[in-house]
Design a protein around this motif. Structure first.
Motif, PDB file in Angstrom:
ATOM      1  N   GLU A  62      -5.235  36.829  13.840  1.00  8.44           N
ATOM      2  CA  GLU A  62      -6.426  37.607  14.337  1.00  8.44           C
ATOM      3  C   GLU A  62      -7.554  36.475  14.720  1.00  8.44           C
ATOM      4  O   GLU A  62      -7.587  35.512  13.870  1.00  8.44           O
ATOM      5  N   ARG A  63      -8.433  36.950  15.345  1.00  7.34           N
ATOM      6  CA  ARG A  63      -9.776  35.918  15.761  1.00  7.34           C
ATOM      7  C   ARG A  63     -10.685  36.156  14.469  1.00  7.34           C
ATOM      8  O   ARG A  63     -10.859  37.164  14.090  1.00  7.34           O
ATOM      9  N   LEU A  64     -11.403  35.211  14.142  1.00  4.33           N
ATOM     10  CA  LEU A  64     -12.144  35.166  12.912  1.00  4.33           C
ATOM     11  C   LEU A  64     -13.203  36.376  13.341  1.00  4.33           C
ATOM     12  O   LEU A  64     -13.598  37.061  12.185  1.00  4.33           O
ATOM     13  N   ALA A  65     -13.659  36.449  14.301  1.00  6.01           N
ATOM     14  CA  ALA A  65     -14.949  37.332  14.726  1.00  6.01           C
ATOM     15  C   ALA A  65     -14.304  38.862  14.303  1.00  6.01           C
ATOM     16  O   ALA A  65     -15.166  39.757  13.700  1.00  6.01           O
ATOM     17  N   LEU A  67     -11.682  39.549  12.287  1.00 11.52           N
ATOM     18  CA  LEU A  67     -11.518  39.579  10.858  1.00 11.52           C
ATOM     19  C   LEU A  67     -12.749  39.956   9.953  1.00 11.52           C
ATOM     20  O   LEU A  67     -12.864  40.680   9.037  1.00 11.52           O
ATOM     21  N   ALA A  68     -13.863  39.196  10.203  1.00  9.31           N
ATOM     22  CA  ALA A  68     -15.337  39.450   9.641  1.00  9.31           C
ATOM     23  C   ALA A  68     -15.794  41.006   9.935  1.00  9.31           C
ATOM     24  O   ALA A  68     -16.241  41.700   9.253  1.00  9.31           O
ATOM     25  N   LEU A  84     -18.379  34.201   8.270  1.00  8.90           N
ATOM     26  CA  LEU A  84     -16.923  33.660   8.056  1.00  8.90           C
ATOM     27  C   LEU A  84     -16.739  32.398   8.973  1.00  8.90           C
ATOM     28  O   LEU A  84     -16.115  31.508   8.207  1.00  8.90           O
ATOM     29  N   VAL A  85     -17.343  32.360   9.888  1.00 14.84           N
ATOM     30  CA  VAL A  85     -17.309  31.032  10.578  1.00 14.84           C
ATOM     31  C   VAL A  85     -17.714  30.077   9.908  1.00 14.84           C
ATOM     32  O   VAL A  85     -17.110  28.691   9.952  1.00 14.84           O
ATOM     33  N   ALA A  86     -18.759  30.054   9.247  1.00 14.71           N
ATOM     34  CA  ALA A  86     -19.488  29.137   8.559  1.00 14.71           C
ATOM     35  C   ALA A  86     -18.577  28.584   7.329  1.00 14.71           C
ATOM     36  O   ALA A  86     -18.575  27.326   7.225  1.00 14.71           O
ATOM     37  N   VAL A  97     -14.613  25.473  14.933  1.00 18.27           N
ATOM     38  CA  VAL A  97     -14.288  26.774  14.382  1.00 18.27           C
ATOM     39  C   VAL A  97     -15.413  27.860  14.994  1.00 18.27           C
ATOM     40  O   VAL A  97     -16.615  27.347  15.186  1.00 18.27           O
ATOM     41  N   THR A  98     -15.022  28.728  15.682  1.00 20.32           N
ATOM     42  CA  THR A  98     -15.855  29.496  16.509  1.00 20.32           C
ATOM     43  C   THR A  98     -15.271  31.083  16.029  1.00 20.32           C
ATOM     44  O   THR A  98     -14.210  31.134  15.396  1.00 20.32           O
ATOM     45  N   GLY A  99     -16.138  32.215  16.490  1.00 17.79           N
ATOM     46  CA  GLY A  99     -15.652  33.382  16.354  1.00 17.79           C
ATOM     47  C   GLY A  99     -14.352  33.784  17.137  1.00 17.79           C
ATOM     48  O   GLY A  99     -13.417  34.600  16.689  1.00 17.79           O
ATOM     49  N   ASP A 100     -13.823  32.752  17.835  1.00 16.95           N
ATOM     50  CA  ASP A 100     -12.661  33.076  18.695  1.00 16.95           C
ATOM     51  C   ASP A 100     -11.518  32.250  18.147  1.00 16.95           C
ATOM     52  O   ASP A 100     -10.508  32.522  18.781  1.00 16.95           O
ATOM     53  N   THR A 101     -11.698  31.658  17.127  1.00 16.54           N
ATOM     54  CA  THR A 101     -10.650  30.706  16.519  1.00 16.54           C
ATOM     55  C   THR A 101      -9.798  31.690  15.974  1.00 16.54           C
ATOM     56  O   THR A 101      -9.959  32.641  15.044  1.00 16.54           O
ATOM     57  N   LEU A 102      -8.296  31.521  16.280  1.00 18.62           N
ATOM     58  CA  LEU A 102      -7.274  32.368  15.634  1.00 18.62           C
ATOM     59  C   LEU A 102      -7.136  32.154  14.211  1.00 18.62           C
ATOM     60  O   LEU A 102      -6.766  30.606  14.118  1.00 18.62           O
ATOM     61  N   ALA A 103      -6.732  32.912  13.448  1.00 18.52           N
ATOM     62  CA  ALA A 103      -6.444  32.500  12.045  1.00 18.52           C
ATOM     63  C   ALA A 103      -5.458  33.472  11.670  1.00 18.52           C
ATOM     64  O   ALA A 103      -5.264  34.506  12.015  1.00 18.52           O
ATOM     65  N   ASP A 104      -4.540  32.827  10.539  1.00 18.70           N
ATOM     66  CA  ASP A 104      -3.482  33.622   9.678  1.00 18.70           C
ATOM     67  C   ASP A 104      -4.342  34.432   8.777  1.00 18.70           C
ATOM     68  O   ASP A 104      -4.975  33.755   8.133  1.00 18.70           O
ATOM     69  N   VAL A 105      -3.724  35.272   8.283  1.00 24.23           N
ATOM     70  CA  VAL A 105      -4.172  36.145   7.233  1.00 24.23           C
ATOM     71  C   VAL A 105      -2.771  36.443   6.473  1.00 24.23           C
ATOM     72  O   VAL A 105      -1.979  36.900   6.880  1.00 24.23           O
TER      73      VAL A 105
END
Length: 115
Positions: A62-65, A67-68, A84-86, A97-105
């Protein structure tokens, strides 16, 4: 394909929370493709010393934004997406890294954790 158990490195501050069962999820931008559902993963500290092993029981993307805002069970919660981005920028200083960055959980059950 290597039969070696893949590993995940954690900052030392997370080790006690993982061992106590408070932390049962991690957010990653560089997840090893060998880390799959039902597979054992070795957890290592900042010195690359093994402190535990767990079995992956769920995985999301999911995108970081998002997830946060929604929160990740078993993971630190954030007041706002920028927090979370920071934090992710601290762990990945060479990546944009931005709020649109995709991340694995990645999730594991406390019961599957052994030291």
């Amino acid at each position: 394909m290597s039969s070696e158990t893949p590993s995940l490195a954690f900052a030392d501050e997370h080790v006690p929370r993982i061992l106590s069962g408070q932390k049962t999820a991690t957010i990653r931008l560089d997840l090893d493709s060998r880390i799959q559902l039902g597979r054992s993963v070795t957890f290592v500290d900042s010195e690359r010393e093994r402190f535990a092993t767990a079995v992956v029981d769920d995985r999301g993307y999911e995108r970081l934004a998002v997830l946060a805002r929604q929160g990740v069970p078993g993971h630190k919660q954030y007041e706002q997406p920028a927090d979370l981005v920071a934090e992710m920028h601290e762990y990945y200083p060479d990546r944009r890294v931005t709020g649109d960055t995709l991340a694995d959980v990645l999730y594991w059950e406390r019961e599957s954790l052994w030291e």
